[in-house]
Write a protein that holds these residues in place. Structure first.
Motif, short mmCIF file in Angstrom:
data_model
loop_
_atom_site.label_atom_id
_atom_site.label_comp_id
_atom_site.label_asym_id
_atom_site.label_seq_id
_atom_site.Cartn_x
_atom_site.Cartn_y
_atom_site.Cartn_z
N ALA A 198 25.97 47.32 55.01
CA ALA A 198 26.86 46.60 54.11
C ALA A 198 26.10 45.86 53.01
O ALA A 198 24.92 45.52 53.15
CB ALA A 198 27.70 45.60 54.90
N LEU A 199 26.82 45.59 51.92
CA LEU A 199 26.34 44.69 50.88
C LEU A 199 26.90 43.31 51.22
O LEU A 199 28.11 43.14 51.32
CB LEU A 199 26.83 45.13 49.50
N VAL A 200 26.03 42.33 51.40
CA VAL A 200 26.44 40.98 51.82
C VAL A 200 26.18 40.01 50.67
O VAL A 200 25.04 39.86 50.22
CB VAL A 200 25.69 40.53 53.08
N PHE A 201 27.25 39.35 50.23
CA PHE A 201 27.16 38.41 49.12
C PHE A 201 27.36 36.99 49.65
O PHE A 201 28.45 36.65 50.12
CB PHE A 201 28.21 38.72 48.06
N LYS A 202 26.30 36.18 49.58
CA LYS A 202 26.44 34.78 49.98
C LYS A 202 27.17 33.98 48.91
O LYS A 202 27.86 33.00 49.21
CB LYS A 202 25.07 34.16 50.23
N GLN A 203 26.97 34.39 47.67
CA GLN A 203 27.63 33.72 46.55
C GLN A 203 28.25 34.77 45.65
O GLN A 203 27.63 35.79 45.35
CB GLN A 203 26.64 32.87 45.75
N ILE A 204 29.46 34.50 45.21
CA ILE A 204 30.14 35.42 44.31
C ILE A 204 31.14 34.62 43.48
O ILE A 204 31.86 33.77 44.00
CB ILE A 204 30.83 36.56 45.11
N ASN A 205 31.11 34.85 42.18
CA ASN A 205 32.01 34.12 41.29
C ASN A 205 33.42 34.68 41.34
O ASN A 205 34.40 33.93 41.25
CB ASN A 205 31.49 34.16 39.85
N SER A 206 33.53 35.98 41.47
CA SER A 206 34.85 36.61 41.50
C SER A 206 35.61 36.21 42.75
O SER A 206 35.03 36.10 43.83
CB SER A 206 34.71 38.13 41.46
N LYS A 207 36.89 36.01 42.60
CA LYS A 207 37.77 35.74 43.73
C LYS A 207 38.86 36.80 43.86
O LYS A 207 39.83 36.62 44.58
CB LYS A 207 38.38 34.34 43.61
N SER A 208 38.65 37.91 43.18
CA SER A 208 39.50 39.08 43.39
C SER A 208 38.69 40.32 43.02
O SER A 208 37.81 40.27 42.15
CB SER A 208 40.79 39.02 42.56
N ILE A 209 38.97 41.41 43.71
CA ILE A 209 38.34 42.70 43.44
C ILE A 209 39.45 43.75 43.40
O ILE A 209 40.31 43.79 44.29
CB ILE A 209 37.30 43.06 44.51
N THR A 210 39.41 44.59 42.37
CA THR A 210 40.41 45.65 42.22
C THR A 210 39.77 47.00 42.50
O THR A 210 38.67 47.29 42.01
CB THR A 210 41.00 45.64 40.80
N ILE A 211 40.44 47.81 43.30
CA ILE A 211 40.02 49.19 43.52
C ILE A 211 40.67 50.07 42.46
O ILE A 211 41.90 50.07 42.31
CB ILE A 211 40.42 49.68 44.92
N ASN A 212 39.83 50.79 41.72
CA ASN A 212 40.31 51.71 40.69
C ASN A 212 40.13 53.14 41.16
O ASN A 212 39.09 53.50 41.71
CB ASN A 212 39.53 51.52 39.39
N GLU A 213 41.15 53.95 40.92
CA GLU A 213 41.12 55.38 41.25
C GLU A 213 41.22 56.16 39.95
O GLU A 213 42.20 56.04 39.22
CB GLU A 213 42.30 55.71 42.18
N ASN A 214 40.16 56.92 39.64
CA ASN A 214 40.10 57.64 38.36
C ASN A 214 40.34 56.69 37.18
O ASN A 214 41.00 57.03 36.20
CB ASN A 214 41.09 58.79 38.32
N GLY A 215 39.78 55.48 37.31
CA GLY A 215 39.87 54.51 36.23
C GLY A 215 41.12 53.66 36.20
O GLY A 215 41.21 52.73 35.42
N LYS A 216 42.08 53.97 37.08
CA LYS A 216 43.34 53.23 37.08
C LYS A 216 43.41 52.31 38.31
O LYS A 216 43.11 52.75 39.42
CB LYS A 216 44.52 54.20 37.10
N PRO A 217 43.82 51.05 38.13
CA PRO A 217 43.90 50.13 39.27
C PRO A 217 45.00 50.54 40.25
O PRO A 217 46.11 50.89 39.84
CB PRO A 217 44.22 48.78 38.62
N VAL A 218 44.67 50.51 41.53
CA VAL A 218 45.66 50.85 42.56
C VAL A 218 45.91 49.70 43.53
O VAL A 218 47.00 49.59 44.10
CB VAL A 218 45.26 52.12 43.35
N LEU A 219 44.91 48.83 43.72
CA LEU A 219 45.04 47.78 44.73
C LEU A 219 44.07 46.65 44.39
O LEU A 219 42.95 46.89 43.94
CB LEU A 219 44.73 48.37 46.10
#
Length: 282
Positions: A198-219
């Motif tokens: 896994a990639l483990v982030f102790k600090q991260i500014n973002s408080k949301s992440i969007t999954i994009n499928e073929n460039g379009k947001p899905v979730l």
């Protein structure tokens, strides 16, 4: 026992074992990983009372040693239903003779699932029913199904343009870090990213992440309450985990004293802790 809640936009199914979300559907599309054990036999386990792995799988409290396996015991235990309606269900796990063998604290853990329009809210509530402080970590581990080729997906980060993550070695957190340079706040997925776990982030500014499928947001996963984050998949597996956490694995330098564990929450007697994240269909 499986419980389904629904509204006009989608349905969510939760298994009382582990209070685990096993399905989230909208317009006949399934957004949660199916749990094929060839890759990983879970869907969205709850991580409590630890996140990740303890050094030697044990901790010390009040001069006694206790054994806890990776991510704790809540994901494997039967929760009871405290409340249920068409679009909401509340699950509860309380301390028992079984849990006290591994974790010497009297607690209640509630998971509250609520459907709101195009969003599933997942709320955690930890109640300290002991006469002493309770140390714990808590986290989410939802796996999102990726029906197309893995490389067709990217993750959009709300705030970050570059990220630093910590590497895991033998399930423990090392002091080695690597940088991720995002392209217009996007991380384009490939399996090489996860060859070392896994990639483990102790600090991260973002408080949301969007999954994009073929460039379009899905979730979108919103996790404003959570300070730490993991991102993970198995190589060649058709899913991605976006994991908001309070806490993370031990390092080799950990003393073993649970009260000194990095990232641990200390909850006072008769107090409660609340946090929430949500899964939003785009």
């Amino acid at each position: 026992m499986e419980v389904t809640i629904k509204n006009s936009n989608f349905t969510a199914t939760i298994n009382s074992k582990g209070a685990e979300l096993i399905s989230l559907k909208s317009n006949n599309r399934e957004f949660i990983w199916e749990g094929n054990p060839t890759f990983w036999g879970k869907h969205s386990p709850v991580l409590f009372p630890i996140v990740g792995t303890l050094k030697n799988n044990e901790f010390q409290y009040s001069e006694q040693n206790y054994t806890l396996s990776r991510h704790g015991f809540a994901r494997d235990m039967d929760f009871v239903i405290r409340e249920q309606s068409e679009n909401k269900v509340v699950f509860s796990l309380e301390a028992s003779e079984t849990t006290l063998k591994y974790y010497p604290f009297i607690f209640e853990l509630q998971l509250i699932y609520v459907l709101e329009q195009n969003k599933l809210s997942i709320q955690y509530k930890v109640l300290n029913k002991d006469k002493k402080e309770i140390p714990f970590s808590i986290g989410a581990h939802p796996a999102f199904a990726l029906p197309e080729n893995f490389e067709n997906y990217s993750l959009s980060f709300e705030e970050d343009q570059a990220l630093q993550y910590f590497l895991l070695e033998n399930d423990l957190l090392s002091d080695k870090t690597e940088d991720l340079n995002l392209q217009e706040n996007k991380l384009y997925l490939n399996y090489q990213l996860f060859e070392r776990d896994a990639l483990v982030f102790k600090q991260i500014n973002s408080k949301s992440i969007t999954i994009n499928e073929n460039g379009k947001p899905v979730l979108k996963v919103n996790f404003n309450d959570f300070p730490n984050l993991g991102i993970w998949t198995k190589v060649n597996a058709p899913f991605i985990c976006i994991e908001p956490w309070f806490g993370y694995s031990d390092t080799n330098k950990n003393t073993g004293n649970i009260l000194e564990k990095e990232g641990i929450i200390i909850l006072e007697a008769d107090k409660f802790f609340e946090s929430e994240f949500s899964i939003e269909i785009q």
